[in-house]
Design a protein around this motif. Structure first.
Motif, mmCIF file in Angstrom:
data_model
loop_
_atom_site.group_PDB
_atom_site.id
_atom_site.type_symbol
_atom_site.label_atom_id
_atom_site.label_comp_id
_atom_site.label_asym_id
_atom_site.label_seq_id
_atom_site.Cartn_x
_atom_site.Cartn_y
_atom_site.Cartn_z
ATOM 1 N N VAL A 45 0.891 -1.176 0.000
ATOM 2 C CA VAL A 45 0.000 0.000 0.000
ATOM 3 C C VAL A 45 0.926 1.222 0.000
ATOM 4 O O VAL A 45 2.101 1.095 0.342
ATOM 5 C CB VAL A 45 -0.961 0.033 1.229
ATOM 6 N N HIS A 46 0.379 2.363 -0.390
ATOM 7 C CA HIS A 46 1.239 3.542 -0.568
ATOM 8 C C HIS A 46 1.551 4.212 0.765
ATOM 9 O O HIS A 46 1.032 5.291 1.066
ATOM 10 C CB HIS A 46 0.581 4.522 -1.540
ATOM 11 N N ASN A 47 2.403 3.566 1.559
ATOM 12 C CA ASN A 47 2.811 4.180 2.815
ATOM 13 C C ASN A 47 4.212 3.710 3.191
ATOM 14 O O ASN A 47 4.444 2.507 3.351
ATOM 15 C CB ASN A 47 1.819 3.857 3.930
ATOM 16 N N ALA A 78 -2.053 -4.160 -3.301
ATOM 17 C CA ALA A 78 -3.498 -3.929 -3.152
ATOM 18 C C ALA A 78 -4.113 -3.203 -4.347
ATOM 19 O O ALA A 78 -5.328 -3.251 -4.545
ATOM 20 C CB ALA A 78 -3.759 -3.123 -1.881
ATOM 21 N N HIS A 79 -3.255 -2.536 -5.135
ATOM 22 C CA HIS A 79 -3.783 -1.702 -6.227
ATOM 23 C C HIS A 79 -4.191 -2.500 -7.452
ATOM 24 O O HIS A 79 -4.853 -1.975 -8.335
ATOM 25 C CB HIS A 79 -2.729 -0.641 -6.598
ATOM 26 N N GLY A 80 -3.745 -3.787 -7.512
ATOM 27 C CA GLY A 80 -4.099 -4.617 -8.661
ATOM 28 C C GLY A 80 -3.007 -4.609 -9.715
ATOM 29 O O GLY A 80 -2.158 -3.709 -9.740
ATOM 30 N N GLY A 128 -1.005 6.406 -15.300
ATOM 31 C CA GLY A 128 0.211 5.935 -14.643
ATOM 32 C C GLY A 128 0.014 5.418 -13.236
ATOM 33 O O GLY A 128 0.898 4.764 -12.689
ATOM 34 N N HIS A 129 -1.143 5.698 -12.621
ATOM 35 C CA HIS A 129 -1.370 5.160 -11.270
ATOM 36 C C HIS A 129 -1.495 3.630 -11.387
ATOM 37 O O HIS A 129 -2.146 3.132 -12.306
ATOM 38 C CB HIS A 129 -2.637 5.771 -10.661
ATOM 39 N N PRO A 130 -0.893 2.877 -10.439
ATOM 40 C CA PRO A 130 -0.899 1.418 -10.596
ATOM 41 C C PRO A 130 -2.292 0.803 -10.685
ATOM 42 O O PRO A 130 -2.485 -0.196 -11.384
ATOM 43 C CB PRO A 130 -0.155 0.912 -9.351
ATOM 44 N N ASN A 227 2.335 9.638 -2.836
ATOM 45 C CA ASN A 227 1.893 8.798 -3.968
ATOM 46 C C ASN A 227 0.560 8.095 -3.679
ATOM 47 O O ASN A 227 0.154 7.198 -4.414
ATOM 48 C CB ASN A 227 2.965 7.762 -4.350
ATOM 49 N N SER A 228 -0.122 8.511 -2.615
ATOM 50 C CA SER A 228 -1.397 7.887 -2.261
ATOM 51 C C SER A 228 -2.549 8.706 -2.837
ATOM 52 O O SER A 228 -2.846 9.810 -2.364
ATOM 53 C CB SER A 228 -1.515 7.796 -0.738
ATOM 54 N N SER A 229 -3.201 8.148 -3.846
ATOM 55 C CA SER A 229 -4.269 8.867 -4.544
ATOM 56 C C SER A 229 -5.382 9.261 -3.583
ATOM 57 O O SER A 229 -5.821 10.414 -3.542
ATOM 58 C CB SER A 229 -4.815 7.981 -5.662
ATOM 59 N N ASN A 230 -5.857 8.310 -2.772
ATOM 60 C CA ASN A 230 -7.000 8.631 -1.902
ATOM 61 C C ASN A 230 -6.635 9.701 -0.876
ATOM 62 O O ASN A 230 -7.462 10.538 -0.525
ATOM 63 C CB ASN A 230 -7.560 7.355 -1.265
ATOM 64 N N SER A 231 -5.377 9.715 -0.415
ATOM 65 C CA SER A 231 -4.954 10.716 0.570
ATOM 66 C C SER A 231 -4.898 12.114 -0.064
ATOM 67 O O SER A 231 -5.342 13.098 0.529
ATOM 68 C CB SER A 231 -3.570 10.357 1.133
ATOM 69 N N ALA A 272 -6.434 5.998 3.459
ATOM 70 C CA ALA A 272 -6.756 4.593 3.728
ATOM 71 C C ALA A 272 -5.514 3.728 3.933
ATOM 72 O O ALA A 272 -5.614 2.597 4.396
ATOM 73 C CB ALA A 272 -7.589 4.038 2.577
ATOM 74 N N SER A 273 -4.343 4.247 3.579
ATOM 75 C CA SER A 273 -3.108 3.462 3.736
ATOM 76 C C SER A 273 -2.237 3.964 4.890
ATOM 77 O O SER A 273 -1.105 3.503 5.057
ATOM 78 C CB SER A 273 -2.317 3.506 2.418
ATOM 79 N N ALA A 274 -2.739 4.911 5.690
ATOM 80 C CA ALA A 274 -1.929 5.488 6.781
ATOM 81 C C ALA A 274 -2.251 4.808 8.111
ATOM 82 O O ALA A 274 -3.404 4.782 8.544
ATOM 83 C CB ALA A 274 -2.202 6.989 6.881
HETATM 84 C C1 2E6 Z 1 -5.654 -0.162 -3.415
HETATM 85 C C2 2E6 Z 1 -6.628 0.482 -4.085
HETATM 86 C C3 2E6 Z 1 -7.077 1.629 -3.567
HETATM 87 O O1 2E6 Z 1 -2.921 5.545 -4.285
HETATM 88 P P1 2E6 Z 1 -4.105 4.806 -3.700
HETATM 89 O O2 2E6 Z 1 -5.005 5.657 -2.902
HETATM 90 O O3 2E6 Z 1 -4.826 4.037 -4.772
HETATM 91 O O4 2E6 Z 1 -3.510 3.641 -2.774
HETATM 92 P P2 2E6 Z 1 -3.137 3.608 -1.238
HETATM 93 O O5 2E6 Z 1 -2.217 2.437 -1.076
HETATM 94 O O6 2E6 Z 1 -2.721 4.895 -0.713
HETATM 95 O O7 2E6 Z 1 -4.544 3.278 -0.581
HETATM 96 C C4 2E6 Z 1 -5.143 2.050 -0.511
HETATM 97 C C5 2E6 Z 1 -5.641 1.522 -1.773
HETATM 98 C C6 2E6 Z 1 -5.143 0.356 -2.257
HETATM 99 N N1 2E6 Z 1 -6.586 2.138 -2.428
#
Ligand code: 2E6
Ligand code: F3S
Length: 316
Positions: A45-47, A78-80, A128-130, A227-231, A272-274
């Motif tokens: 995850v992006h952390n 987790a991103h696929g 480019g996002h995974p 690099n965390s999209s949701n954050s 969500a990854s913090a």
């Molecule tokens: C997988 C899918 C969605 O950059 P992003 O927000 O996608 O990813 P993380 O790792 O920051 O957040 C969790 C996640 C994993 N969100």
């Protein structure tokens, strides 16, 4: 010395979602089952804190499958991943575990289903996002058209305007995506899609919580990685909802205390990854600078849990 008063509004929900929790557990359980090293394709995850902790336990992070030896297990983040990745792992007879969030896998299945039904796919996401790379990679190269903005919709060149479907990345801004979906529906009235979009429950709930508290906050901090999209979307949502200073911080050391001078209220949330430990670290840092009154702003409750894959639940 008396400290200045500060009301600290703590968003709820915040931090780890069910998909992140599951992905981290998968790496930990794989290390238990097979011992170190276990390879992980891309940050699980992006952390950085999460990745560093798992690295200390014996996980080795790589960007591509060909960086892994064929005789060690590999986990997909987790991103696929594009379809070609598990195919290549199988060809090399590698042991692999897919930690793709089930809510991302659901989007993969939808994209494949629409395509089988003869519809051309449009993906709303960030280039480019995974996750976007993984979802687009469920179909052959060039089959999925990427749309990032409403303006992109106007320039789309499609095979048949009546045979289209769309999917989205799970971590987009709800408001931006609604605009893009509206533009798609205006230009292609017969486009098929999910009820609204594929933005997940965790992204939705964290954005709603920020929206509720941002207007009352002199400043908003989002704990999360660059690099965390949701954050990053949480920072944008906070700024748009009326908070004058909205900033992403990875941990307490990133806080710009001078920029916060004179504030009386602070909103705090986390992507969500913090992990919680970093949110606690930030709260502790504020307690050293201010006389903090903590108030939780709860806009939703979450009870989502995902099982880890069966291979990790069985004895070695
Ligand atoms: C997988 C899918 C969605 O950059 P992003 O927000 O996608 O990813 P993380 O790792 O920051 O957040 C969790 C996640 C994993 N969100
Ligand atoms: Fe899954 Fe959403 Fe988390 S897609 S990994 S539940 S942010």
């Amino acid at each position: 010395m008396t400290l200045p008063p500060l009301t600290l509004y703590l968003a709820a929900p915040r931090g780890f979602c069910a998909g992140v929790d599951r992905a981290i557990k998968i790496v930990e359980m794989a290390l238990q089952k097979w011992g170190a090293p276990v390879y992980v394709r891309h940050e699980i995850v992006h952390n950085k804190y999460v990745v560093d902790s798992l690295r200390e336990q014996g996980a080795v992070f790589v960007e591509e499958l060909d960086e892994c030896p064929p005789d060690r297990p590999v986990i997909f983040s987790a991103h696929g991943v594009p379809k070609a990745v598990p195919a290549e792992a199988a060809e090399r007879e590698m042991v692999y575990v897919d930690a793709t969030c089930p809510l991302v896998s659901k989007v993969h299945i939808e994209a494949a289903r629409h395509s089988e039904n003869g519809l051309q796919m449009v993906m709303i996401g960030h280039a480019g996002h995974p996750e976007t790379v993984g979802t687009m990679g469920q179909l052959p190269e060039g089959e999925v058209l990427l749309v990032e903005t409403p303006a992109d919709v106007a320039t789309l060149s499609v095979r048949d305007p009546d045979k289209l479907a769309f999917v989205t990345q799970t971590t987009l801004s709800l408001d931006d995506t609604a605009e893009i979906v509206a533009a798609l529906k205006a230009r292609f009235p017969n486009i098929v899609g999910p009820h609204k979009e594929d933005i997940c429950y965790a992204t939705t709930n964290r954005q709603e919580a920020v929206k509720a508290m941002a207007p009352d906050c002199d400043a908003l901090l989002v704990v999360g990685a660059p690099n965390s999209s949701n954050s990053k979307r949480l920072v944008e949502v906070g700024a748009r909802a009326g908070c004058r200073y909205a900033q992403l911080v990875q941990r307490a050391a990133d806080i710009d205390w001078r920029a916060l001078e004179g504030i009386r209220s602070l909103g705090l949330t986390a992507g969500a990854s913090a992990p919680d430990v970093l949110i606690e670290e930030v709260i502790d840092a504020f307690r050293q600078h201010y006389d903090v009154t903590l108030e939780t702003v709860t806009t939703a409750e979450e009870h989502v849990e995902f099982k880890v894959p069966r291979v990790l639940r069985e004895p070695a």
